[in-house]
Scaffold this motif. Structure first.
Motif, short mmCIF file in Angstrom:
data_model
loop_
_atom_site.label_atom_id
_atom_site.label_comp_id
_atom_site.label_asym_id
_atom_site.label_seq_id
_atom_site.Cartn_x
_atom_site.Cartn_y
_atom_site.Cartn_z
N ILE A 1 0.76 -1.22 0.09
CA ILE A 1 0.03 -0.09 0.20
C ILE A 1 0.98 1.25 0.15
O ILE A 1 1.72 1.45 0.90
CB ILE A 1 -0.77 0.05 1.35
N ARG A 2 0.51 2.21 -0.89
CA ARG A 2 1.31 3.43 -0.93
C ARG A 2 0.24 4.71 -1.58
O ARG A 2 -0.53 4.47 -2.26
CB ARG A 2 2.57 3.07 -1.65
N ILE A 3 0.88 6.01 -1.36
CA ILE A 3 0.24 7.06 -1.81
C ILE A 3 0.74 7.22 -3.31
O ILE A 3 2.18 7.45 -3.34
CB ILE A 3 0.54 8.30 -0.82
N LEU B 1 12.75 10.70 6.57
CA LEU B 1 11.27 10.29 5.97
C LEU B 1 11.54 9.80 4.61
O LEU B 1 12.09 10.43 3.71
CB LEU B 1 10.42 11.14 6.41
N ALA B 2 10.58 8.88 4.24
CA ALA B 2 10.41 8.82 2.69
C ALA B 2 9.80 9.78 2.18
O ALA B 2 9.05 10.63 2.74
CB ALA B 2 9.46 7.52 2.73
N GLU C 1 4.75 4.85 6.55
CA GLU C 1 5.53 4.03 5.59
C GLU C 1 5.19 2.91 5.53
O GLU C 1 5.14 2.22 6.63
CB GLU C 1 7.04 4.61 5.84
N ASN C 2 5.22 2.20 4.24
CA ASN C 2 4.99 0.72 4.27
C ASN C 2 6.55 0.17 4.33
O ASN C 2 7.56 0.80 4.61
CB ASN C 2 4.56 0.35 2.91
N VAL D 1 5.84 6.15 1.10
CA VAL D 1 4.76 6.80 1.77
C VAL D 1 3.54 6.02 1.70
O VAL D 1 2.76 5.95 0.54
CB VAL D 1 4.57 8.00 1.41
N ALA D 2 2.89 5.40 2.80
CA ALA D 2 1.74 4.48 2.62
C ALA D 2 0.44 5.34 2.78
O ALA D 2 -0.43 5.16 2.27
CB ALA D 2 1.66 3.54 3.72
N ASP D 3 0.76 6.35 3.73
CA ASP D 3 -0.50 7.25 3.78
C ASP D 3 -0.01 8.80 4.41
O ASP D 3 1.32 8.83 5.09
CB ASP D 3 -1.34 6.70 4.98
#
Length: 448
Positions: free
Chosen positions: A44-46, A81-82, A238-239, A244-246
């Motif tokens: 899952i990611r944005i 951070l991612a 993050e996944n 970035v997952a959300d």
């Protein structure tokens, strides 16, 4: 003859001056062949991080108590951070669309040698600069007191943040490396320890030893929310692939609740080791941008401080660490959690940075130095000799790049019988011997 390092006490160096002193007590260990597996995690990611952030800021805009021309201090952490520069740039763009004047402040307690220029450099090394995000960095260590917690602890925040019209805290939300609760590492912690700078971080960590991490963070953050002009908060999770997952733009009054929800979601998708037991875990690199402890203690199952018990799983008997990342700039705080490190890592340590971070954190046990061995080869031998009576060929050994990147892991052949029932693991490199260079160090992940 190797030059005698100035950083190592003479008496200590004498022990290693003639490596035969060490080699004589090390067993002749044939390292087991290693199999590289790829883990299958929730992907899952944005896809459009900037679009997600701008869309949420625009939707929230009508409810914000703002006037054109007002200043906004965007509080940024020291973690890697991612999509970090993209996230910060997107928030800056959104604030400018609202006719506001954003600037960046480092929100990182005592990191960067507890100096203004050092903390700015930490952000620069993570890709945060005016040229990349569109807003200037204003680094300062002065703080002002904005209130007291219910326990009577004074709450400090960065003076420049306090003097601005609004503050926007920004951080990755994840499990903390030192305690277990429904609020851990994220916006609430950043508003207390990050915005508190060195003075605040020192006081809070002392209080944590008396009242506990969770209570101090909650009461401190609630004091900041009550007494400061927090415009909104920006949190990401993050996944397992460090994507970035959300990402969420949280209303001031919703920050605490939304952070709890994001943490719960993170726990469902977070990276893990492929197995819950290892005789030895080999970690190629650690660094403050990876985790506050240099490596994620929840991943390795070991906290190593008095703040809380170790996680029940995974169980790892011995941990060896080979190197420091460049971005940690010599800060090896919490390296004591490992059992053995290499001379390469030790020689890269900046004692002052490490000591400051450890002292301010009031966890002086994390400033201890593990056993130092000449190279990876000797470090692994020592670990394998110190796990019990399990024959070397049967020991379960895992090797990772760091605790952020766990999609690919080397495992010893002792795990082979467990692979058949694991649909989440795929062999990508068959059993092979790890390559050693002329100095006794293993080839790095990606180079082997």
């Amino acid at each position: 003859m190797v030059a005698e390092p100035a950083t190592i006490p003479v008496a200590f160096w004498q022990i290693f001056k003639d490596r035969r002193n060490t080699m004589d007590i090390l067993d002749k260990v044939d390292f087991p062949p290693m199999i590289r597996v790829r883990q299958k995690f929730n992907p899952i990611r944005i896809e459009n991080v900037q679009g997600a952030i701008l869309g949420q800021i625009r939707a929230l805009a009508p409810e914000l108590p703002i006037r054109p021309g007002q200043s906004v201090a965007l509080a940024c952490p020291s973690r890697g951070l991612a999509d970090y520069p993209l996230i910060v740039k997107s928030v800056v763009t959104g604030l400018k669309e609202l006719k506001l004047k954003p600037f960046i402040i480092p929100a990182m307690g005592s990191h960067g040698t507890a100096t203004a220029c050092g903390q700015e450099k930490v952000l620069n090394d993570l890709g945060i600069a005016e040229s990349t995000v569109g807003a200037p960095i204003r680094s300062n260590l002065e703080v002002v007191t904005v209130g007291k917690t219910k326990e009577g602890i004074p709450v400090n925040i960065d003076r420049l943040a306090h003097e601005s019209d609004h503050i926007v805290p920004l951080n990755r939300i994840k499990e903390h490396t030192g305690f277990e609760a429904d609020i851990q590492s994220g916006l609430m912690k950043l508003m207390v320890i990050g915005l508190g700078k060195t003075e605040g971080a020192k006081r809070y960590h002392q209080a944590i030893l008396s009242y506990g991490y969770h209570d101090v963070i909650l009461s401190g953050a609630r004091t900041v929310l009550q007494n400061c002009s927090i415009l909104f908060g920006v949190g990401s999770i993050e996944n397992a692939y460090h994507q970035v997952a959300d990402v969420g733009v949280f209303k001031k009054e919703e920050i605490e609740g939304r952070e709890r929800a994001f943490l719960a979601k993170y726990r469902e998708i977070k990276a893990r080791l492929p197995f819950e037991f290892a005789h030895v875990l080999m970690i190629e690199e650690i660094g403050k941008e990876i985790s506050g402890h240099g490596f994620d203690t929840n991943v390795v199952g070991r906290i190593g401080s008095y703040l809380g018990p170790d996680p029940e799983k995974p169980v790892v008997k011995r941990i060896m660490v080979s190197d420091l990342t460049d971005k940690t700039n010599g800060n090896a705080s919490s390296v004591s959690t490992a059992d053995v490190i290499t001379r390469r890592l030790f020689n890269k340590m900046d004692y002052q940075k490490t000591a400051i971070n450890t002292i301010v954190g009031a966890q002086i046990e994390l400033g201890k130095t593990p056993l130092i061995m000449e190279n990876d080869c000797d470090a692994l031998r020592v670990c394998m000799m110190a796990v019990g009576l399990t024959p070397y060929a049967e020991q379960k050994i895992m090797r990772i790049k760091n605790t952020l990147y766990l999609d690919e892991v080397d495992i010893s052949q002792a795990y082979a019988s467990e692979l058949a029932d694991r649909n989440d693991l795929k062999i990508i490199k068959p059993a092979r011997s790890l390559k050693l260079d002329k100095n006794g160090y293993f080839s790095r992940f990606g180079d082997d």
